[in-house]
Enzyme design. Structure first.
Site, mmCIF file in Angstrom:
data_model
loop_
_atom_site.group_PDB
_atom_site.id
_atom_site.type_symbol
_atom_site.label_atom_id
_atom_site.label_comp_id
_atom_site.label_asym_id
_atom_site.label_seq_id
_atom_site.Cartn_x
_atom_site.Cartn_y
_atom_site.Cartn_z
ATOM 1 N N TYR A 1 47.812 13.454 44.010
ATOM 2 C CA TYR A 1 47.270 14.619 43.302
ATOM 3 C C TYR A 1 47.847 15.888 43.915
ATOM 4 O O TYR A 1 47.736 16.099 45.127
ATOM 5 C CB TYR A 1 45.733 14.654 43.390
ATOM 6 N N ASP B 1 53.223 18.254 50.585
ATOM 7 C CA ASP B 1 52.055 18.964 50.074
ATOM 8 C C ASP B 1 50.983 18.904 51.159
ATOM 9 O O ASP B 1 50.358 17.867 51.385
ATOM 10 C CB ASP B 1 51.569 18.312 48.775
ATOM 11 N N LYS C 1 43.626 25.835 50.142
ATOM 12 C CA LYS C 1 42.314 25.545 50.727
ATOM 13 C C LYS C 1 42.020 26.287 52.033
ATOM 14 O O LYS C 1 41.616 27.428 52.011
ATOM 15 C CB LYS C 1 42.177 24.028 50.912
HETATM 16 N N1 PMP Z 1 47.632 19.617 46.351
HETATM 17 C C1 PMP Z 1 46.692 18.831 46.877
HETATM 18 C C2 PMP Z 1 47.101 17.770 47.851
HETATM 19 C C3 PMP Z 1 45.350 19.017 46.542
HETATM 20 O O1 PMP Z 1 44.415 18.208 47.041
HETATM 21 C C4 PMP Z 1 45.012 20.067 45.658
HETATM 22 C C5 PMP Z 1 43.582 20.357 45.267
HETATM 23 N N2 PMP Z 1 42.633 19.470 45.618
HETATM 24 C C6 PMP Z 1 46.041 20.843 45.133
HETATM 25 C C7 PMP Z 1 47.336 20.607 45.498
HETATM 26 C C8 PMP Z 1 45.740 21.935 44.153
HETATM 27 O O2 PMP Z 1 45.083 22.976 44.771
HETATM 28 P P1 PMP Z 1 44.175 23.983 43.885
HETATM 29 O O3 PMP Z 1 42.966 23.195 43.478
HETATM 30 O O4 PMP Z 1 43.882 25.106 44.819
HETATM 31 O O5 PMP Z 1 45.003 24.394 42.731
#
Ligand code: PMP
Length: 453
Positions: free
Chosen positions: A164, A263, A290
């Protein structure tokens, strides 16, 4: 029936009683939800915060405790999906924010805190010379992919099945494909509304399988701009990469001239220099989100100077990136303090709390006859209803029991534990061992549900 499945059966047969107790405790939340469905589709603005029959509405949070609108208290293990690493309303973050907000939230001009937050990241993360901020992890991923395309002149991206990376179109491929199709690297757009063309643009291979990834990278090297991967896949089920996989990916991408994007929206917290420091791997680009925003919306990406230079507005043909709230003063002020507070010692402490949590959850589940594997690493954890090993998306999908997980989640809320309905838990610097023990006790009571709770 084995003793291991008896506990699961018991939760299933207790589901009506669990829901009745939930409804009785959360009458004000239900009223808010009934109002919400008129102005918001499904009553919700965020897929992750909805669960049936309706979600709990919160009134306030302090440290690792949350209080809902009916006056129930919870230990918060969700921490807004791992973003609140210091819990709620940390006094130093509140003070920094109050000070900044009194002077304005966003001035349409840069502020010093933006430089300080960027410096905090570049000094912690060896592979990151420069960064850019966005407002979400989704945008950070989008920009990192754009950077990789611009740098390599190629267009395709390889991601892991079940990975994700936010809600950017190219990231919404094979996140939850619900298929056991054996062939790779055909990706599947994850639902209506996404371009069917994505399956040609976004290649997919299984996590922790270096052999398949190597073959696909080798075959696609002429078109492949980047491989994007989390050092530990969080959302799918807190599955750490094996050393061999993540180091092998680095070697193979380097050899093929393909950029490696880590990521680290979630995994940055794993050690002072992020998941990449833990594994001893240097990616070309890293995405953030985050925890770096101190609880406010944020995202970002960074990497080698020669790649990041593509965004330099002094160039005649820069890669385009703007955003009304990018680098806004309020987020920068909160994020800077949050990173200051996240010392190596605090990371070590919450990682130990994570070990205590994983061990405790498995112990009390075992006592209740419920097969549980608490995966993850450091301060991140996921509860799977299986004792089998979990190495990739398909292992997770095989172990899924959505109805049981849903009852277990409501039972946890009934016992004062706030975690993700899908089974994600995290520890925060606001927690002590006693708080973790309270979570374990609540989990023990929830998995022990026997028709009456
Ligand atoms: N990458 C990862 C690994 C995530 O877990 C998330 C969100 N949980 C995102 C990207 C996307 O971040 P956002 O919800 O701030 O758009």
């Amino acid at each position: 029936m084995t003793t291991a499945t008896l506990g699961v059966e018991a939760i299933g047969s207790a589901s009506a009683a669990i829901e009745a107790q939930y409804r009785a405790r959360t009458r004000s939340s239900r009223m808010l939800y009934e109002r919400a469905v008129h102005a918001l589709p499904g009553g919700s603005t965020r897929a992750a915060t909805f669960y049936p029959p309706y979600p709990v509405y919160m009134a306030r949070g302090a440290g690792c405790r949350l209080h809902d609108v009916d006056g129930n208290e919870y230990v918060d293990c969700l921490n807004n999906y791992t973003s609140l690493i210091h819990g709620h309303a940390h006094p130093r973050i509140v003070a920094a924010l109050a000070d900044q907000i009194a002077r304005g939230t966003a001035h349409g001009a840069p502020v010093e805190a933006e430089i300080a937050l960027a410096e905090a990241l570049t000094s912690r993360i060896a592979s990151v010379d420069q960064v850019r901020f966005t407002n979400s992890g989704t945008e950070g991923v989008m920009c990192a992919i754009r950077a990789a395309r611009a740098f390599t002149g190629r267009s395709k991206v390889l991601k892991m099945e079940g990975g994700y990376h936010g809600t950017y179109d190219a990231a919404e491929v094979s996140v939850d494909p619900r298929s056991d199709a054996p062939e790779w690297p055909a990706g599947r757009p994850d639902g209506p509304g996404l371009s069917p063309g994505l399956s040609g643009e976004v290649l997919v291979t299984p996590f922790n399988d270096l052999e398949v990834a190597t073959a696909v990278i080798d075959r696609s090297r002429r078109d492949l701009a980047a491989v994007i991967v989390e050092p530990m896949m969080l959302a799918t089920g807190a599955i750490p990469a094996t050393d061999a996989f993540i180091r092998g990916l680095r070697a193979v991408t380097q050899e093929a001239g393909v950029l490696l994007i880590f990521d680290e929206v979630v995994t940055l917290r794993l050690s002072y220099g992020g998941g990449q420091e833990h594994y001893g791997v240097r990616p070309d680009l890293t995405t953030f989100g985050k925890i770096i925003g101190g609880g406010l919306p944020i995202g970002g990406f960074g990497g080698r100077e020669e790649i990041m230079a593509l965004f330099d507005a002094r160039r005649p043909d820069p890669v385009m990136l703007s955003g009304t709230f990018n680098g806004n003063a309020a987020t920068m002020a909160a994020g800077r303090v949050a990173l200051d507070l996240l010392t190596a010692e605090e990371i070590a402490r919450i990682n130990e709390l994570g070990d205590r949590l994983r061990t405790g959850l498995e112990r009390v589940a075992d006592d209740a006859g419920v097969p549980v594997r608490a995966t993850g690493m450091g301060s991140l954890c996921h509860v799977h209803l299986t004792r089998d090993p979990v190495h990739n998306y398909r292992d997770v999908a095989r172990a899924r029991q959505p109805a049981i997980m849903s009852s277990l989640h409501l039972a946890l809320l009934n016992h004062g534990v706030f975690a993700a309905s899908r089974g994600t838990y995290s520890t925060s610097t606001a927690m002590t061992e006693a708080d973790v023990d309270a979570v374990v006790a609540g989990f023990g009571a929830a998995v022990g549900s026997r028709g009456t709770t």
